[in-house]
Design an enzyme around this catalytic site. Structure first.
Site, PDB file in Angstrom:
ATOM      1  N   HIS A 115      10.700 -66.642  15.998  1.00  8.18           N
ATOM      2  CA  HIS A 115      11.222 -65.798  15.342  1.00  8.18           C
ATOM      3  C   HIS A 115      12.145 -65.988  14.426  1.00  8.18           C
ATOM      4  O   HIS A 115      13.189 -65.761  14.323  1.00  8.18           O
ATOM      5  CB  HIS A 115      11.961 -65.372  16.851  1.00  8.18           C
ATOM      6  CG  HIS A 115      11.232 -63.895  17.937  1.00  8.18           C
ATOM      7  ND1 HIS A 115      10.874 -65.133  19.322  1.00  8.18           N
ATOM      8  CD2 HIS A 115      10.859 -62.875  17.866  1.00  8.18           C
ATOM      9  CE1 HIS A 115       9.751 -63.409  19.709  1.00  8.18           C
ATOM     10  NE2 HIS A 115      10.424 -63.059  18.988  1.00  8.18           N
ATOM     11  N   HIS A 119       8.228 -63.793  10.056  1.00 12.98           N
ATOM     12  CA  HIS A 119       8.106 -62.991  11.558  1.00 12.98           C
ATOM     13  C   HIS A 119       8.802 -61.709  10.880  1.00 12.98           C
ATOM     14  O   HIS A 119       7.659 -60.762  11.122  1.00 12.98           O
ATOM     15  CB  HIS A 119       8.416 -63.691  12.749  1.00 12.98           C
ATOM     16  CG  HIS A 119       8.347 -62.249  13.566  1.00 12.98           C
ATOM     17  ND1 HIS A 119       6.976 -61.548  14.178  1.00 12.98           N
ATOM     18  CD2 HIS A 119       9.313 -61.468  14.172  1.00 12.98           C
ATOM     19  CE1 HIS A 119       7.572 -60.841  14.763  1.00 12.98           C
ATOM     20  NE2 HIS A 119       8.234 -60.682  15.939  1.00 12.98           N
ATOM     21  N   HIS A 155      14.538 -56.483  13.539  1.00 11.60           N
ATOM     22  CA  HIS A 155      14.288 -55.979  14.311  1.00 11.60           C
ATOM     23  C   HIS A 155      14.130 -57.072  15.411  1.00 11.60           C
ATOM     24  O   HIS A 155      14.381 -57.046  16.416  1.00 11.60           O
ATOM     25  CB  HIS A 155      12.924 -54.889  14.458  1.00 11.60           C
ATOM     26  CG  HIS A 155      11.624 -56.400  14.758  1.00 11.60           C
ATOM     27  ND1 HIS A 155      11.136 -57.198  13.717  1.00 11.60           N
ATOM     28  CD2 HIS A 155      11.283 -57.273  15.574  1.00 11.60           C
ATOM     29  CE1 HIS A 155      10.319 -57.674  13.804  1.00 11.60           C
ATOM     30  NE2 HIS A 155      10.467 -57.770  15.379  1.00 11.60           N
ATOM     31  N   ASP A 156      14.711 -58.080  15.125  1.00 10.81           N
ATOM     32  CA  ASP A 156      14.992 -59.494  15.190  1.00 10.81           C
ATOM     33  C   ASP A 156      16.049 -60.170  14.929  1.00 10.81           C
ATOM     34  O   ASP A 156      16.014 -61.360  14.632  1.00 10.81           O
ATOM     35  CB  ASP A 156      13.340 -60.249  15.322  1.00 10.81           C
ATOM     36  CG  ASP A 156      13.158 -60.382  16.647  1.00 10.81           C
ATOM     37  OD1 ASP A 156      13.029 -59.884  17.766  1.00 10.81           O
ATOM     38  OD2 ASP A 156      11.067 -60.198  16.870  1.00 10.81           O
ATOM     39  N   ASP A 262       4.193 -54.925  15.783  1.00 11.83           N
ATOM     40  CA  ASP A 262       5.324 -56.543  15.962  1.00 11.83           C
ATOM     41  C   ASP A 262       4.579 -57.608  16.803  1.00 11.83           C
ATOM     42  O   ASP A 262       4.914 -59.099  16.779  1.00 11.83           O
ATOM     43  CB  ASP A 262       7.078 -56.075  17.254  1.00 11.83           C
ATOM     44  CG  ASP A 262       7.324 -57.041  17.305  1.00 11.83           C
ATOM     45  OD1 ASP A 262       8.024 -57.799  17.169  1.00 11.83           O
ATOM     46  OD2 ASP A 262       8.245 -56.633  18.553  1.00 11.83           O
TER      47      ASP A 262
HETATM   48  P1  AMP Z   1       9.644 -59.449  19.694  1.00 12.71           P
HETATM   49  O1  AMP Z   1      10.156 -60.475  20.288  1.00 12.71           O
HETATM   50  O2  AMP Z   1      10.354 -58.250  19.060  1.00 12.71           O
HETATM   51  O3  AMP Z   1       8.824 -60.372  18.414  1.00 12.71           O
HETATM   52  O4  AMP Z   1       9.098 -58.861  20.373  1.00 12.71           O
HETATM   53  C1  AMP Z   1       7.205 -59.256  20.757  1.00 12.71           C
HETATM   54  C2  AMP Z   1       7.107 -60.065  22.424  1.00 12.71           C
HETATM   55  O5  AMP Z   1       6.284 -60.140  22.122  1.00 12.71           O
HETATM   56  C3  AMP Z   1       7.173 -61.256  21.842  1.00 12.71           C
HETATM   57  O6  AMP Z   1       8.565 -61.729  21.719  1.00 12.71           O
HETATM   58  C4  AMP Z   1       7.018 -62.503  22.746  1.00 12.71           C
HETATM   59  O7  AMP Z   1       7.562 -62.094  23.926  1.00 12.71           O
HETATM   60  C5  AMP Z   1       5.604 -61.225  22.932  1.00 12.71           C
HETATM   61  N1  AMP Z   1       4.127 -61.924  22.337  1.00 12.71           N
HETATM   62  C6  AMP Z   1       3.905 -61.795  20.397  1.00 12.71           C
HETATM   63  N2  AMP Z   1       3.164 -62.389  21.020  1.00 12.71           N
HETATM   64  C7  AMP Z   1       2.268 -62.857  21.885  1.00 12.71           C
HETATM   65  C8  AMP Z   1       1.133 -63.686  22.467  1.00 12.71           C
HETATM   66  N3  AMP Z   1       0.222 -64.404  21.249  1.00 12.71           N
HETATM   67  N4  AMP Z   1       1.329 -64.141  23.348  1.00 12.71           N
HETATM   68  C9  AMP Z   1       2.192 -63.597  24.013  1.00 12.71           C
HETATM   69  N5  AMP Z   1       3.266 -63.538  24.232  1.00 12.71           N
HETATM   70  C10 AMP Z   1       3.898 -62.567  23.109  1.00 12.71           C
HETATM   71 ZN    ZN Z   2       9.665 -59.330  16.853  1.00 13.96          ZN
END
Ligand code: AMP
Ligand code: ZN
Length: 427
Positions: A115, A119, A155-156, A262
């Site tokens: 994050h 990203h 967004h993050d 995302d």
């Molecule tokens: P964000 O935190 O806004 O990036 O939301 C996306 C969320 O999706 C991440 O925090 C992870 O919890 C989940 N995520 C994204 N990619 C993966 C992945 N390849 N495997 C498991 N969880 C994922």
């Molecule tokens: Zn994100």
């Protein structure tokens, strides 16, 4: 009499064209002048990597290296310029650059493997790709396009590298502040808006009151919808609304685009997807290390000794990524197909040259003139490309799962550590 009448009718028309051309040249000159005075200087390597910005295979890591770890700043500036948002919303260029740089600082605060600002740049480019190749950009208003790019970029912001659940369990300040509800997502929006309270970063200074309010409502809804705990409800609601005759909710569709972007890395080339997965796993494992220190039970995927990475990726793709992208393609199809049909029948300007044919080229103008028109949208290729890559990635994980997981764990730590050393020597 007829001739006189004709002449007097023609006159204003002729004048307005001359005026329009003159105004166009004037604006172009002003634009170039302001660009040279306060704009962002693009290193040659950045120009080269940004040539792929309209592609699904765009390599954000290359942009990040080419820009000296400033991929987010260049992505924001590039897309604000291309969508003509700087002129349309009278965004002071110096504010935009200062704001983008402050975002980068916030994204780097916790030195997260996943994050981080790369990203954010990745999600912003992916949102752009989706708007462009589904044709949704022709359906959105200019304010909604601003909302999409802006929400993706922030967004993050200031992500702590730990999950909402970790914040809740450790009773962190932000968990207390936001009453355990979408703790991080609330913080991302709030902290980004707080930045804009400084005059020199107030990119929204020249928006009308109505635009400012509408934008804020959209940005809040979109960023809050990136909370994975709302995922299944979000998918269900939009699926149901597709069955209704007039069921398209603009903000919900925009939220789906951001949410899909995302979690899009499992739909990117293996090289990109593998790298993102290893980064995310290392971030989860570091949380697991903290949990062990605090005597808390491991959160899912956070125990570096026992997590089955390949297996979990197959599960994530099957249960989360595929249904999300399937809904995204169904929703965009429902919106765009009637638009294309209507435009081709009436031959309005939105079918031929794009309604947004004024979308700016890159800084190395002259060589760049892609077809952005609604008529050039190919939804089938958009969908097939995604389906193919997701399938290939799933196969790769299956092979790795069959080989056993042990090597993979070592790889995740090594990969991220090597990257961190690389970043340190370059900073
Ligand atoms: P964000 O935190 O806004 O990036 O939301 C996306 C969320 O999706 C991440 O925090 C992870 O919890 C989940 N995520 C994204 N990619 C993966 C992945 N390849 N495997 C498991 N969880 C994922
Ligand atoms: Zn994100």
């Amino acid at each position: 009499m007829g001739m006189v009448k004709k002449k007097s009718e023609e006159k204003p028309k002729f004048r307005s064209i001359v005026h329009a051309v003159q105004a166009g040249i004037f604006v172009e000159r002003m634009y170039r002048k302001s660009f040279h005075m306060v704009g962002l200087a693009y290193p040659e390597a950045v120009i080269v990597t940004l040539k792929d910005v309209d592609k699904w295979s765009f390599d954000v890591f290359s942009l990040n290296e080419a820009s000296g770890e400033h991929s987010l700043k260049f992505m924001i500036y590039e897309l604000f310029t291309r969508y003509d948002l700087i002129n349309r919303f009278k965004i002071p260029v110096s504010c935009l650059i200062a704001f983008a740089e402050a975002l980068e600082v916030g994204y780097s605060k916790h030195k997260n493997p996943y994050h981080n600002l790369i990203h954010a740049a990745d999600v912003t480019q992916t949102v752009h790709y989706i708007m462009l190749h589904t044709g949704i950009m022709h359906w959105l208003t200019e304010l909604e396009i601003l909302a999409m790019v802006f929400a993706a970029a922030i967004h993050d912001y200031e992500h702590t590298g730990t999950t909402n659940n970790f914040h809740i369990q450790t009773r962190s300040d932000v968990a207390i502040l936001y009453n355990d509800r979408s703790v991080l997502e609330n913080h991302h929006v709030s902290a980004a808006y707080r930045l804009m309270q400084e005059e020199e970063m107030n990119v929204l200074v020249n928006l009308t009151k109505d635009d400012w309010r509408d934008l804020r409502n959209l940005v809040i809804e979109m960023v809050l919808s990136t909370d994975m705990s709302g995922h299944f409800q979000q998918i269900k609601n939009i699926r149901n609304s597709l069955q209704q005759p007039d069921g398209i909710d603009r903000a919900k569709t925009m939220s789906l685009i951001l949410h899909a972007a995302d979690i899009s890395h499992p739909a990117k080339s293996w090289q990109l997807h593998h790298r993102w997965t290893m980064a995310l796993m290392e971030e989860f494992f570091r949380q697991g290390d903290k949990e062990a220190e605090l005597g808390l039970p491991f959160s899912p995927l956070c125990d570096r000794k026992s997590t089955m990475v390949a297996q979990s990726q197959i599960g994530f793709i099957d249960f989360i990524v595929e249904p999300t992208f399937s809904l995204l393609t169904d929703s965009t199809e429902k919106i765009i197909v009637p638009l294309i049909e209507e435009a081709s029948k009436t031959e309005t300007s939105s079918y031929g040259p794009s309604r947004r044919s004024n979308m700016k080229g890159t800084m190395n103008e002259g060589t760049y003139s892609p077809d952005y028109s609604l008529g050039s949208v190919d939804l089938k290729s958009f969908k097939n490309n995604l389906v193919d890559i997701i399938q290939q990635n799933k196969e790769r994980w299956k092979e790795l799962a069959a080989q056993g997981e042990s090597d993979l764990h070592r790889n995740s730590e090594e990969l991220v550590n090597t990257e961190e050393k690389h970043a340190e020597t370059h900073s």
